[in-house]
Design a protein around this motif. Structure first.
Motif, PDB file in Angstrom:
ATOM      1  N   LEU A  94       0.848  -1.193   0.000  1.00 13.14           N
ATOM      2  CA  LEU A  94       0.000   0.000   0.000  1.00 13.14           C
ATOM      3  C   LEU A  94       0.880   1.238   0.000  1.00 13.14           C
ATOM      4  O   LEU A  94       1.856   1.320   0.749  1.00 13.14           O
ATOM      5  N   SER A  95       0.536   2.192  -0.845  1.00 14.74           N
ATOM      6  CA  SER A  95       1.283   3.447  -0.899  1.00 14.74           C
ATOM      7  C   SER A  95       0.303   4.582  -1.155  1.00 14.74           C
ATOM      8  O   SER A  95      -0.850   4.359  -1.515  1.00 14.74           O
ATOM      9  N   ARG A  96       0.796   5.795  -0.946  1.00 11.97           N
ATOM     10  CA  ARG A  96      -0.068   6.939  -1.154  1.00 11.97           C
ATOM     11  C   ARG A  96       0.694   8.037  -1.872  1.00 11.97           C
ATOM     12  O   ARG A  96       1.903   8.183  -1.693  1.00 11.97           O
ATOM     13  N   ASP A  97      -0.018   8.798  -2.687  1.00 13.68           N
ATOM     14  CA  ASP A  97       0.522   9.977  -3.357  1.00 13.68           C
ATOM     15  C   ASP A  97      -0.427  11.115  -3.013  1.00 13.68           C
ATOM     16  O   ASP A  97      -1.462  11.305  -3.657  1.00 13.68           O
ATOM     17  N   ASN A  98      -0.058  11.853  -1.976  1.00 10.36           N
ATOM     18  CA  ASN A  98      -0.960  12.909  -1.506  1.00 10.36           C
ATOM     19  C   ASN A  98      -1.163  14.008  -2.547  1.00 10.36           C
ATOM     20  O   ASN A  98      -2.236  14.616  -2.610  1.00 10.36           O
ATOM     21  N   ALA A  99      -0.151  14.245  -3.360  1.00  9.71           N
ATOM     22  CA  ALA A  99      -0.276  15.276  -4.392  1.00  9.71           C
ATOM     23  C   ALA A  99      -1.371  14.921  -5.396  1.00  9.71           C
ATOM     24  O   ALA A  99      -1.992  15.804  -5.985  1.00  9.71           O
ATOM     25  N   LYS A 100      -1.589  13.626  -5.595  1.00 11.39           N
ATOM     26  CA  LYS A 100      -2.616  13.167  -6.522  1.00 11.39           C
ATOM     27  C   LYS A 100      -3.882  12.727  -5.792  1.00 11.39           C
ATOM     28  O   LYS A 100      -4.817  12.227  -6.423  1.00 11.39           O
ATOM     29  N   ASN A 101      -3.894  12.896  -4.471  1.00 14.05           N
ATOM     30  CA  ASN A 101      -5.030  12.455  -3.666  1.00 14.05           C
ATOM     31  C   ASN A 101      -5.398  11.000  -3.966  1.00 14.05           C
ATOM     32  O   ASN A 101      -6.580  10.650  -4.074  1.00 14.05           O
ATOM     33  N   THR A 102      -4.377  10.193  -4.072  1.00 18.20           N
ATOM     34  CA  THR A 102      -4.571   8.805  -4.506  1.00 18.20           C
ATOM     35  C   THR A 102      -3.768   7.852  -3.632  1.00 18.20           C
ATOM     36  O   THR A 102      -2.639   8.169  -3.240  1.00 18.20           O
TER      37      THR A 102
END
Length: 126
Positions: free
Chosen positions: A70-78
């Protein structure tokens, strides 16, 4: 209004891989811990992974440990759920959910009461 939309599901052979995405809107992703759950036909919903709102902590259910990331890309809200070495028992509808707070830790056994996506079907079959 907070909304979550999952995508990336499909049919894959055993041993294959898929990457699920969960795109959020109407809120700031970095303020929320993000969860993935799944529900197979006739079975209870199962929490499989979560990531803290800081992104510094992730945890997994034993059933997916070592195969899912699991990972997150806050800049892409994803957030993304990379699923490798898929097995027929991974067949389920996969849901993401958002929980405000949980900045440093999250608990994969915690089930949010709100802020769920509509789900995406994953089928693992030859």
């Amino acid at each position: 209004q907070l909304q979550l939309v999952e995508s990336g599901g499909g049919l894959v052979q055993p041993g294959g891989s898929l990457r699920l995405s969960c795109v959020g809107s109407g809120f700031t992703l970095s303020d929320y811990a993000m969860y993935w759950f799944r529900q197979a036909p006739g079975k209870e919903r199962e929490g499989i992974s979560c990531i803290s709102s800081s992104g510094g902590y992730t945890t997994y259910a034993d059933s997916v440990e070592g195969r899912f990331t699991l990972s997150r890309d806050n800049a892409k809200n994803t957030v993304y759920l990379q699923m490798n070495d898929l097995k027929p028992e991974d067949t389920a509808v996969y849901f993401c959910a958002a929980v405000a707070g949980f900045r440093w830790l999250c608990d994969v056994t915690y089930e949010p009461r709100e802020n769920w996506g509509q789900g995406t079907q994953v089928t693992v079959s030859s």
